[in-house]
Design a protein around this motif. Structure first.
Motif, PDB file in Angstrom:
ATOM      1  N   ALA A   1       0.826  -1.209   0.000  1.00 13.17           N
ATOM      2  CA  ALA A   1       0.000   0.000   0.000  1.00 13.17           C
ATOM      3  C   ALA A   1       0.862   1.261   0.000  1.00 13.17           C
ATOM      4  CB  ALA A   1      -0.933  -0.009   1.212  1.00 13.17           C
ATOM      5  N   LEU A   2       1.972   1.222   0.724  1.00 17.50           N
ATOM      6  CA  LEU A   2       2.850   2.389   0.811  1.00 17.50           C
ATOM      7  C   LEU A   2       3.535   2.707  -0.517  1.00 17.50           C
ATOM      8  CD1 LEU A   2       4.475   1.785   4.315  1.00 17.50           C
ATOM      9  CD2 LEU A   2       3.006   3.720   3.679  1.00 17.50           C
ATOM     10  N   VAL A   3       3.901   1.666  -1.275  1.00 11.87           N
ATOM     11  CA  VAL A   3       4.675   1.902  -2.502  1.00 11.87           C
ATOM     12  C   VAL A   3       3.821   1.892  -3.768  1.00 11.87           C
ATOM     13  CG1 VAL A   3       6.719   0.881  -1.441  1.00 11.87           C
ATOM     14  CG2 VAL A   3       5.318  -0.521  -2.956  1.00 11.87           C
ATOM     15  N   HIS A   4       2.551   1.522  -3.690  1.00  8.65           N
ATOM     16  CA  HIS A   4       1.787   1.276  -4.921  1.00  8.65           C
ATOM     17  C   HIS A   4       1.653   2.508  -5.811  1.00  8.65           C
ATOM     18  CE1 HIS A   4      -1.728   3.227  -3.124  1.00  8.65           C
ATOM     19  NE2 HIS A   4      -2.345   3.107  -4.278  1.00  8.65           N
ATOM     20  N   ASP A   5       1.613   3.706  -5.245  1.00  9.93           N
ATOM     21  CA  ASP A   5       1.494   4.933  -6.038  1.00  9.93           C
ATOM     22  C   ASP A   5       2.785   5.736  -6.066  1.00  9.93           C
ATOM     23  OD1 ASP A   5      -1.061   4.711  -7.028  1.00  9.93           O
ATOM     24  OD2 ASP A   5      -2.008   5.850  -5.410  1.00  9.93           O
ATOM     25  N   MET A   6       3.882   5.113  -5.718  1.00  7.59           N
ATOM     26  CA  MET A   6       5.148   5.830  -5.598  1.00  7.59           C
ATOM     27  C   MET A   6       5.556   6.507  -6.908  1.00  7.59           C
ATOM     28  SD  MET A   6       8.501   4.198  -3.824  1.00  7.59           S
ATOM     29  CE  MET A   6      10.016   5.104  -3.634  1.00  7.59           C
ATOM     30  N   ALA A   7       5.307   5.854  -8.028  1.00  9.55           N
ATOM     31  CA  ALA A   7       5.707   6.417  -9.321  1.00  9.55           C
ATOM     32  C   ALA A   7       4.964   7.704  -9.634  1.00  9.55           C
ATOM     33  CB  ALA A   7       5.475   5.391 -10.430  1.00  9.55           C
ATOM     34  N   GLU A   8       3.794   7.887  -9.023  1.00 10.45           N
ATOM     35  CA  GLU A   8       2.988   9.073  -9.315  1.00 10.45           C
ATOM     36  C   GLU A   8       3.652  10.371  -8.856  1.00 10.45           C
ATOM     37  OE1 GLU A   8      -1.000   8.604  -7.887  1.00 10.45           O
ATOM     38  OE2 GLU A   8      -1.369   6.860  -9.153  1.00 10.45           O
ATOM     39  N   CYS A   9       4.649  10.258  -7.987  1.00 10.19           N
ATOM     40  CA  CYS A   9       5.332  11.486  -7.543  1.00 10.19           C
ATOM     41  C   CYS A   9       6.012  12.180  -8.717  1.00 10.19           C
ATOM     42  CB  CYS A   9       6.333  11.194  -6.425  1.00 10.19           C
ATOM     43  SG  CYS A   9       7.779  10.235  -6.899  1.00 10.19           S
ATOM     44  N   LEU A  10       6.342  11.431  -9.776  1.00  8.54           N
ATOM     45  CA  LEU A  10       6.948  12.030 -10.973  1.00  8.54           C
ATOM     46  C   LEU A  10       6.039  11.927 -12.196  1.00  8.54           C
ATOM     47  CD1 LEU A  10      10.666  10.839 -10.673  1.00  8.54           C
ATOM     48  CD2 LEU A  10       9.702  13.043 -10.047  1.00  8.54           C
ATOM     49  N   VAL A  11       5.354  10.799 -12.342  1.00  7.04           N
ATOM     50  CA  VAL A  11       4.499  10.571 -13.512  1.00  7.04           C
ATOM     51  C   VAL A  11       3.192  11.351 -13.406  1.00  7.04           C
ATOM     52  CG1 VAL A  11       3.224   8.809 -14.812  1.00  7.04           C
ATOM     53  CG2 VAL A  11       5.483   8.287 -13.926  1.00  7.04           C
ATOM     54  N   GLY A  12       2.705  11.509 -12.186  1.00  7.52           N
ATOM     55  CA  GLY A  12       1.389  12.105 -11.972  1.00  7.52           C
ATOM     56  C   GLY A  12       0.348  10.998 -11.859  1.00  7.52           C
ATOM     57  N   ASP A  13      -0.827  11.356 -11.401  1.00 11.61           N
ATOM     58  CA  ASP A  13      -1.913  10.393 -11.220  1.00 11.61           C
ATOM     59  C   ASP A  13      -2.722  10.319 -12.509  1.00 11.61           C
ATOM     60  OD1 ASP A  13      -3.809   8.680 -10.292  1.00 11.61           O
ATOM     61  OD2 ASP A  13      -4.660  10.023  -8.795  1.00 11.61           O
ATOM     62  N   LEU A  14      -2.265   9.479 -13.434  1.00  6.60           N
ATOM     63  CA  LEU A  14      -2.905   9.364 -14.742  1.00  6.60           C
ATOM     64  C   LEU A  14      -4.203   8.564 -14.630  1.00  6.60           C
ATOM     65  CD1 LEU A  14       0.257   8.589 -16.912  1.00  6.60           C
ATOM     66  CD2 LEU A  14      -0.933  10.774 -16.682  1.00  6.60           C
ATOM     67  N   THR A  15      -5.254   9.080 -15.220  1.00  6.49           N
ATOM     68  CA  THR A  15      -6.547   8.386 -15.257  1.00  6.49           C
ATOM     69  C   THR A  15      -6.927   8.170 -16.716  1.00  6.49           C
ATOM     70  OG1 THR A  15      -7.959  10.347 -15.411  1.00  6.49           O
ATOM     71  CG2 THR A  15      -7.178   9.726 -13.201  1.00  6.49           C
ATOM     72  N   PRO A  16      -7.949   7.342 -16.983  1.00  4.22           N
ATOM     73  CA  PRO A  16      -8.385   7.141 -18.371  1.00  4.22           C
ATOM     74  C   PRO A  16      -8.742   8.452 -19.080  1.00  4.22           C
ATOM     75  CG  PRO A  16      -9.341   5.464 -16.974  1.00  4.22           C
ATOM     76  CD  PRO A  16      -8.641   6.428 -16.060  1.00  4.22           C
ATOM     77  N   LEU A  17      -9.146   9.462 -18.322  1.00  6.13           N
ATOM     78  CA  LEU A  17      -9.499  10.753 -18.914  1.00  6.13           C
ATOM     79  C   LEU A  17      -8.294  11.486 -19.495  1.00  6.13           C
ATOM     80  CD1 LEU A  17     -12.032  12.077 -16.233  1.00  6.13           C
ATOM     81  CD2 LEU A  17     -12.547  11.017 -18.437  1.00  6.13           C
ATOM     82  N   ASP A  18      -7.076  11.080 -19.092  1.00  8.13           N
ATOM     83  CA  ASP A  18      -5.867  11.725 -19.596  1.00  8.13           C
ATOM     84  C   ASP A  18      -5.494  11.250 -20.996  1.00  8.13           C
ATOM     85  OD1 ASP A  18      -5.186  13.388 -17.315  1.00  8.13           O
ATOM     86  OD2 ASP A  18      -4.804  11.511 -16.250  1.00  8.13           O
ATOM     87  N   GLY A  19      -6.122  10.182 -21.454  1.00  9.56           N
ATOM     88  CA  GLY A  19      -5.869   9.698 -22.811  1.00  9.56           C
ATOM     89  C   GLY A  19      -4.540   8.996 -23.004  1.00  9.56           C
ATOM     90  N   VAL A  20      -3.911   8.570 -21.930  1.00 11.91           N
ATOM     91  CA  VAL A  20      -2.638   7.843 -22.034  1.00 11.91           C
ATOM     92  C   VAL A  20      -2.946   6.347 -22.067  1.00 11.91           C
ATOM     93  CG1 VAL A  20      -0.418   7.361 -20.932  1.00 11.91           C
ATOM     94  CG2 VAL A  20      -1.420   9.655 -20.779  1.00 11.91           C
ATOM     95  N   PRO A  21      -2.540   5.633 -23.133  1.00  9.68           N
ATOM     96  CA  PRO A  21      -2.801   4.192 -23.211  1.00  9.68           C
ATOM     97  C   PRO A  21      -2.212   3.446 -22.004  1.00  9.68           C
ATOM     98  CG  PRO A  21      -1.991   5.018 -25.312  1.00  9.68           C
ATOM     99  CD  PRO A  21      -1.835   6.140 -24.318  1.00  9.68           C
ATOM    100  N   LYS A  22      -2.872   2.350 -21.630  1.00  9.99           N
ATOM    101  CA  LYS A  22      -2.452   1.602 -20.445  1.00  9.99           C
ATOM    102  C   LYS A  22      -0.997   1.137 -20.535  1.00  9.99           C
ATOM    103  CE  LYS A  22      -4.173  -1.910 -17.295  1.00  9.99           C
ATOM    104  NZ  LYS A  22      -5.232  -2.900 -17.017  1.00  9.99           N
ATOM    105  N   ALA A  23      -0.602   0.682 -21.724  1.00  7.19           N
ATOM    106  CA  ALA A  23       0.778   0.202 -21.900  1.00  7.19           C
ATOM    107  C   ALA A  23       1.777   1.340 -21.698  1.00  7.19           C
ATOM    108  CB  ALA A  23       0.948  -0.409 -23.286  1.00  7.19           C
ATOM    109  N   GLU A  24       1.438   2.530 -22.173  1.00  5.94           N
ATOM    110  CA  GLU A  24       2.328   3.682 -22.011  1.00  5.94           C
ATOM    111  C   GLU A  24       2.382   4.132 -20.553  1.00  5.94           C
ATOM    112  OE1 GLU A  24       4.854   6.976 -22.561  1.00  5.94           O
ATOM    113  OE2 GLU A  24       4.586   5.054 -23.576  1.00  5.94           O
ATOM    114  N   LYS A  25       1.229   4.100 -19.881  1.00  9.88           N
ATOM    115  CA  LYS A  25       1.176   4.434 -18.453  1.00  9.88           C
ATOM    116  C   LYS A  25       2.081   3.488 -17.670  1.00  9.88           C
ATOM    117  CE  LYS A  25      -2.161   4.868 -14.616  1.00  9.88           C
ATOM    118  NZ  LYS A  25      -1.728   3.827 -13.688  1.00  9.88           N
TER     119      LYS A  25
END
Length: 199
Positions: free
Chosen positions: A25-49
């Motif tokens: 739980a502590l590390v699951h969103d760790m990448a978002e500190c740089l990538v951001g919290d991408l959602t389907p509304l952002d239009g970024v394909p799942k593979a690219e995310k």
């Protein structure tokens, strides 16, 4: 979210490694500190995310965290990287539990924000998240949250959005519960059967 892992439902707790779940739980969103919290509304394909998040985790664990010189594989970068990969793969019971906790937390936040709004804020568009919860014990917890939401809106004399979805989720939970009771009775020769009792 990490605190919620410590509150795992009792029937599920014995099957989980709670400290490990808390780590996931502590590390699951760790990448978002740089990538951001991408959602389907952002239009970024799942593979690219996934590629961006994996690349970010590689950077964080290889460039920013000190590595143990022992090479034993138990240093911080390895621990964090493998925990994140386990969560992303979503194959272990611990990972599935933490995914369910992630969804449950969103539902809890939804209800809390509605309460803070004193009936002026309806966040029913997030109810659909409940359908993604998979573990039976977590579904029961989710249904309790949705019942609390229903009681809150009833006390306000208002009908919130997504009532049909909530009722369907609650009804499905009742059906699941009946099926579970029938399976236990068959396995244990009835509710009073010796075979159904734990030693």
């Amino acid at each position: 979210m990490s605190i919620l892992t410590l509150l795992a439902p009792t029937p599920l707790r014995s099957s989980l490694n709670i400290p490990h779940c808390t780590l996931l739980a502590l590390v699951h969103d760790m990448a978002e500190c740089l990538v951001g919290d991408l959602t389907p509304l952002d239009g970024v394909p799942k593979a690219e995310k996934s590629r961006r998040e994996r690349s970010t985790m590689d950077f964080l664990t290889s460039s920013l965290l000190p590595s143990s010189s022992s090479g034993a594989g138990d240093d911080a970068p390895t621990l964090i990287s493998s925990a994140w990969a386990e969560y992303e793969a979503d194959r272990t019971l611990d990972a599935r539990f933490v995914h369910d906790v992630d969804k449950l937390e969103l539902l809890l936040q939804m209800v809390e924000y509605e309460r803070r709004g004193d009936g002026a804020v309806d966040l029913g568009e997030f109810v659909h998240v409940a359908r993604g919860i998979r573990l039976r014990e977590m579904k029961a917890w989710c249904r309790e949250v949705l019942r609390e939401r229903r009681a809150f809106w009833e006390a306000k004399g208002k009908v919130p959005s997504c009532v049909a979805d909530v009722e369907e989720i609650l009804r499905q939970g009742e059906e699941d519960g009946k099926e579970g009771e029938e399976e236990e009775e068959e396995a244990g020769g009835g509710k009073g059967g010796e075979a159904g009792k734990k030693p």
